[in-house]
Design a protein around this motif. Structure first.
Motif, mmCIF file in Angstrom:
data_model
loop_
_atom_site.group_PDB
_atom_site.id
_atom_site.type_symbol
_atom_site.label_atom_id
_atom_site.label_comp_id
_atom_site.label_asym_id
_atom_site.label_seq_id
_atom_site.Cartn_x
_atom_site.Cartn_y
_atom_site.Cartn_z
ATOM 1 N N ALA A 207 0.832 -1.193 0.000
ATOM 2 C CA ALA A 207 0.000 0.000 0.000
ATOM 3 C C ALA A 207 0.877 1.258 0.000
ATOM 4 C CB ALA A 207 -0.923 -0.017 1.212
ATOM 5 N N HIS A 208 1.942 1.217 0.789
ATOM 6 C CA HIS A 208 2.800 2.392 0.944
ATOM 7 C C HIS A 208 3.494 2.766 -0.364
ATOM 8 C CE1 HIS A 208 5.279 5.273 3.047
ATOM 9 N NE2 HIS A 208 6.365 4.723 2.526
ATOM 10 N N PHE A 209 3.997 1.789 -1.066
ATOM 11 C CA PHE A 209 4.742 2.056 -2.309
ATOM 12 C C PHE A 209 3.864 1.865 -3.552
ATOM 13 C CE2 PHE A 209 8.197 0.524 0.602
ATOM 14 C CZ PHE A 209 8.908 1.711 0.676
ATOM 15 N N GLU A 210 2.576 1.799 -3.334
ATOM 16 C CA GLU A 210 1.661 1.375 -4.398
ATOM 17 C C GLU A 210 1.877 2.038 -5.766
ATOM 18 O OE1 GLU A 210 -2.456 0.703 -3.274
ATOM 19 O OE2 GLU A 210 -3.055 1.667 -5.142
ATOM 20 N N PRO A 211 1.930 3.391 -5.844
ATOM 21 C CA PRO A 211 2.024 3.982 -7.180
ATOM 22 C C PRO A 211 3.266 3.511 -7.931
ATOM 23 C CG PRO A 211 1.673 5.669 -5.502
ATOM 24 C CD PRO A 211 1.935 4.400 -4.778
ATOM 25 N N LYS A 212 4.367 3.395 -7.193
ATOM 26 C CA LYS A 212 5.610 2.996 -7.867
ATOM 27 C C LYS A 212 5.575 1.524 -8.220
ATOM 28 C CE LYS A 212 6.380 6.619 -5.227
ATOM 29 N NZ LYS A 212 5.570 7.008 -4.054
ATOM 30 N N LEU A 213 4.966 0.754 -7.351
ATOM 31 C CA LEU A 213 4.910 -0.681 -7.616
ATOM 32 C C LEU A 213 4.075 -0.966 -8.854
ATOM 33 C CD1 LEU A 213 4.586 -2.070 -4.003
ATOM 34 C CD2 LEU A 213 6.491 -2.418 -5.588
ATOM 35 N N ARG A 214 3.058 -0.114 -9.046
ATOM 36 C CA ARG A 214 2.187 -0.366 -10.182
ATOM 37 C C ARG A 214 2.982 -0.317 -11.491
ATOM 38 N NH1 ARG A 214 -2.184 2.594 -8.708
ATOM 39 N NH2 ARG A 214 -3.164 0.805 -7.718
ATOM 40 N N SER A 215 3.876 0.654 -11.611
ATOM 41 C CA SER A 215 4.640 0.718 -12.866
ATOM 42 C C SER A 215 5.633 -0.445 -12.945
ATOM 43 C CB SER A 215 5.346 2.064 -13.022
ATOM 44 O OG SER A 215 6.466 2.129 -12.174
ATOM 45 N N LEU A 216 6.152 -0.844 -11.805
ATOM 46 C CA LEU A 216 7.046 -2.010 -11.797
ATOM 47 C C LEU A 216 6.302 -3.268 -12.243
ATOM 48 C CD1 LEU A 216 9.628 -3.553 -11.044
ATOM 49 C CD2 LEU A 216 8.913 -3.516 -8.667
ATOM 50 N N LEU A 217 5.099 -3.444 -11.712
ATOM 51 C CA LEU A 217 4.320 -4.636 -12.059
ATOM 52 C C LEU A 217 3.994 -4.661 -13.543
ATOM 53 C CD1 LEU A 217 1.875 -4.886 -9.024
ATOM 54 C CD2 LEU A 217 3.962 -6.197 -9.453
ATOM 55 N N ARG A 218 3.701 -3.461 -14.079
ATOM 56 C CA ARG A 218 3.402 -3.424 -15.507
ATOM 57 C C ARG A 218 4.595 -3.908 -16.318
ATOM 58 N NH1 ARG A 218 1.169 1.731 -15.103
ATOM 59 N NH2 ARG A 218 -0.876 1.202 -14.268
ATOM 60 N N ARG A 219 5.772 -3.521 -15.871
ATOM 61 C CA ARG A 219 6.959 -3.950 -16.619
ATOM 62 C C ARG A 219 7.250 -5.434 -16.436
ATOM 63 N NH1 ARG A 219 11.418 0.212 -17.921
ATOM 64 N NH2 ARG A 219 12.059 -1.741 -18.853
ATOM 65 N N ILE A 220 7.049 -5.929 -15.231
ATOM 66 C CA ILE A 220 7.359 -7.344 -14.993
ATOM 67 C C ILE A 220 6.295 -8.252 -15.591
ATOM 68 C CG2 ILE A 220 7.688 -9.143 -13.246
ATOM 69 C CD1 ILE A 220 8.684 -7.053 -11.338
ATOM 70 N N HIS A 221 5.026 -7.917 -15.302
ATOM 71 C CA HIS A 221 3.938 -8.844 -15.625
ATOM 72 C C HIS A 221 3.068 -8.377 -16.790
ATOM 73 C CE1 HIS A 221 4.703 -11.067 -11.889
ATOM 74 N NE2 HIS A 221 4.762 -9.916 -11.271
ATOM 75 N N GLY A 222 3.249 -7.111 -17.184
ATOM 76 C CA GLY A 222 2.381 -6.570 -18.222
ATOM 77 C C GLY A 222 0.980 -6.289 -17.708
ATOM 78 N N SER A 223 0.816 -6.242 -16.400
ATOM 79 C CA SER A 223 -0.516 -6.045 -15.832
ATOM 80 C C SER A 223 -0.384 -5.699 -14.357
ATOM 81 C CB SER A 223 -1.326 -7.339 -15.988
ATOM 82 O OG SER A 223 -2.497 -7.275 -15.194
ATOM 83 N N THR A 224 -1.442 -5.098 -13.806
ATOM 84 C CA THR A 224 -1.435 -4.874 -12.359
ATOM 85 C C THR A 224 -2.625 -5.547 -11.690
ATOM 86 O OG1 THR A 224 -2.774 -2.879 -12.483
ATOM 87 C CG2 THR A 224 -0.384 -2.597 -12.646
ATOM 88 N N GLN A 225 -3.521 -6.087 -12.497
ATOM 89 C CA GLN A 225 -4.770 -6.612 -11.935
ATOM 90 C C GLN A 225 -4.720 -8.131 -11.790
ATOM 91 O OE1 GLN A 225 -7.795 -4.890 -10.883
ATOM 92 N NE2 GLN A 225 -7.964 -6.946 -10.005
ATOM 93 N N HIS A 226 -4.838 -8.573 -10.565
ATOM 94 C CA HIS A 226 -4.925 -10.006 -10.307
ATOM 95 C C HIS A 226 -6.278 -10.528 -10.804
ATOM 96 C CE1 HIS A 226 -4.692 -13.833 -8.263
ATOM 97 N NE2 HIS A 226 -5.751 -13.568 -7.535
ATOM 98 N N VAL A 227 -6.244 -11.574 -11.600
ATOM 99 C CA VAL A 227 -7.500 -12.156 -12.071
ATOM 100 C C VAL A 227 -7.599 -13.628 -11.691
ATOM 101 C CG1 VAL A 227 -7.811 -10.569 -14.002
ATOM 102 C CG2 VAL A 227 -6.481 -12.653 -14.337
ATOM 103 N N GLY A 228 -6.674 -14.074 -10.899
ATOM 104 C CA GLY A 228 -6.677 -15.480 -10.511
ATOM 105 C C GLY A 228 -7.609 -15.731 -9.346
ATOM 106 N N LYS A 229 -7.239 -16.730 -8.563
ATOM 107 C CA LYS A 229 -8.049 -17.145 -7.429
ATOM 108 C C LYS A 229 -8.474 -15.968 -6.558
ATOM 109 C CE LYS A 229 -6.540 -21.597 -5.702
ATOM 110 N NZ LYS A 229 -5.946 -22.254 -4.533
ATOM 111 N N LEU A 230 -9.693 -16.050 -6.082
ATOM 112 C CA LEU A 230 -10.156 -15.079 -5.096
ATOM 113 C C LEU A 230 -9.793 -15.591 -3.725
ATOM 114 C CD1 LEU A 230 -13.752 -14.341 -6.263
ATOM 115 C CD2 LEU A 230 -11.847 -12.748 -6.157
ATOM 116 N N TYR A 231 -9.469 -14.660 -2.860
ATOM 117 C CA TYR A 231 -9.259 -15.104 -1.495
ATOM 118 C C TYR A 231 -10.522 -14.812 -0.704
ATOM 119 C CZ TYR A 231 -7.401 -15.700 3.143
ATOM 120 O OH TYR A 231 -7.212 -16.112 4.422
#
Lengths: 168, 379
Positions: free
Chosen positions: A95-119
């Motif tokens: 949560a704390h680093f969220e904005p920066k992590l979002r761009s990192l996730l886009r580069r690593i995974h090409g996405s930021t939205q989890h669509v797998g299993k629901l918890y």
């Protein structure tokens, strides 16, 4: 030799492809090659995170993450810690680093939205936001589940959306 | 120590060999990474946090139904040799066992279901790594086993979950599904026909990654590769599994084609390679591990192409695991330096091959042996 893509940096990767039975060779700098998904090192251990962190280090001066000096209020991890280890210290770091992590996730995974299993177990304790955002997320996942013809999950999701809406 | 043999033959069921596509695929591994709410991740966790995480997981396991009589091995209660045994069996990561020469990380534990590899690592980089290892190519089956155990634990433990990012992990490369599925695949045909580079490049262009036998950054020995998904976020678990299965299926086809071409175009080269590998393995008196792996690769290839009748694939699998230093030390009952280990390894392999020859001799007609010398009429 300059990079065929950006024309700025020195070309380091020479990619030979056969397109429509014609042989073409692209000369790319490692950054453009990375963006095009070309492995920039042949051999073992292609490590997107390490590459990314190294790049972050290079561009640290103008990167928002470098300016960010405040530590995670929960575990004390700083942006510099993360750059060094590539590891976050706790779930609140997300949560704390969220904005920066979002761009990192886009580069690593090409996405930021989890669509797998629901918890489902954590329905009331999810980290982050209130019901509105949660309903939005659930809707996106519902669409996705329908797209994938996963009707069991879709039914689950629909129930959860109704639940949250009826609480409001 | 009372549990001096705590590791015994745990988690090695998959060595039996066989399984779907076993000519090319040795084993399938699936794991998901999970963390508990309210505890810092391992990198920031203190000793107390780690012990509390362990206790929480332990009580969540009690009365569960996904694992039949699970056993929990705390790293602190194992000596360095036992921890290295688990590492050599691919049941734990280096992270979990810590430096074998030092005290084990507190709270680090492995849960296993007897001889099966289904279970979890506790207090690894993430609080939980729910994992399994099966023989052959069994991605869907492995995923289902892991998923069932994960769901049971998730119903009893408060997982850290984010509405957008999914299951939260310490490393952003694992977030979302937390899923890493990997296949240990043997590609001597593609290496010998020099097609391997193209195939590996192709793999990295479709969102998968590959590495050597012992995980991240490890060298490729014996033409064994691990192919796994690179991304964990933005796709469902089923999509990730399905994508990997499809690409691995293609690689298997390429490998089989390469083997067929070799057999057609260069049978003598192939027979020579296989025969020499058998000769060295059955007669060497000192055998470094990497050399053993490369020669085993030759035998495995020879077996699948029916250039050899013995040893059994199961024996090769066993030798790959039990021919490692910690396993040799266990058999010898003492620690071995590199040179000693090479001598013990050679003796172990000679014995294993001789046993299979002996068994084949008493089971079948004389002409079954020696293996690989009557190849011409076999093709």
């Amino acid at each position: 030799m300059r990079c065929d893509n950006c024309g700025e940096r020195e070309a380091e990767i020479h990619l030979t492809q056969i397109v429509d039975s014609e042989l073409t060779t692209l000369h790319l700098c490692s950054e453009c090659a990375g963006e095009k998904g070309v492995p920039t090192q042949v051999g073992l251990g292609s490590a997107p995170l390490t590459d990314f962190l190294a790049q972050m280090e290079k561009g640290a001066t103008d990167s928002a993450l470098a300016v960010e000096s405040e530590a995670c209020p929960y575990c004390g991890t700083t942006a510099a810690d993360f750059r060094r280890t590539g590891r976050l210290g706790c779930s609140q770091c997300w949560a704390h680093f969220e904005p920066k992590l979002r761009s990192l996730l886009r580069r690593i995974h090409g996405s930021t939205q989890h669509v797998g299993k629901l918890y489902l177990g954590a329905a009331e304790e999810e980290i982050g936001v209130g019901a509105d955002a949660r309903i939005g997320t659930l809707r996106r996942r519902l669409e996705r589940a329908i797209e994938l013809e996963d009707f069991e999950t879709a039914a689950d999701l629909r129930d959860r959306i109704h639940e949250l809406e009826s609480v409001e | 120590m009372e549990d001096a043999d705590a590791v015994r033959d745990r988690g090695i069921d998959w060595l039996a060999g066989g399984g779907p596509d076993h000519e090319v695929v040795l084993s399938t591994r699936v794991r998901v990474a999970r963390n508990l709410q309210g505890f810092p991740f391992s990198i920031r966790a203190g000793v107390d946090d780690r012990r509390r995480v362990l206790a929480r997981v332990q009580s969540a396991l009690e009365g569960g139904t996904s694992l039949v009589e699970p056993e929990l091995l705390e790293m602190e209660s194992l000596d360095s040799g036992q921890r290295r045994l688990l590492l050599e069996r691919h049941l734990v990561s280096r992270d979990l066992i810590g430096n074998p020469d030092e005290v084990a990380p507190p709270g680090a534990a492995l849960v296993l279901e007897g001889r099966r590899a289904l279970g979890l690592m506790i207090n690894e980089e993430d609080h939980l790594r729910v994992q399994t290892l099966l023989n052959g190519l069994q991605l869907v089956q492995a995923w289902q086993e892991v998923s069932r155990l994960d769901e049971e634990l998730g119903g009893r433990l408060p997982y850290a979950f984010h509405h957008e990012f999914g299951f939260l992990t310490s490393c952003p490369t694992n977030v979302g599904t937390g899923l890493r599925a990997s296949v240990l695949i043997h590609l001597p045909g593609l290496v010998l026909t020099k097609e391997i580079r193209k195939v590996l490049q192709g793999i990295s262009q479709v969102g998968l990654t590959y590495r050597g036998l012992y995980g991240e950054g490890s060298e490729v020995v014996g033409n064994f590769f691990q192919i796994s998904n690179q991304t964990t976020l933005g796709k469902t678990e089923e999509e990730l599994i399905d994508h990997l299965a499809r690409i691995v299926g293609q690689v298997i086809q390429y490998e089989k084609q390469a083997r067929a071409i070799l057999l057609r175009e260069a049978p003598t080269v192939l027979e020579d390679k296989v025969g020499r590998a058998y000769g060295i393995l059955s007669h060497a008196y000192t055998l470094p591990f990497d050399e053993m792996m490369n020669l085993i690769s030759g035998l495995r290839l020879g077996l699948t192409l029916k250039l050899l009748r013995t040893p059994r694939v199961e024996t090769l699998n066993r030798v790959m695991i039990f021919g490692q230093t910690a396993h040799l030390e266990r058999m010898a009952g003492r620690s071995l330096d590199d040179a000693d280990a090479d001598v013990h390894r050679a003796a172990f392999v000679r014995r294993a091959l001789a046993e299979d020859e002996e068994a084949a001799r008493s089971a079948g007609p004389e002409r079954d042996l020696p293996a690989g010398t009557d190849g011409d009429d076999e093709r």
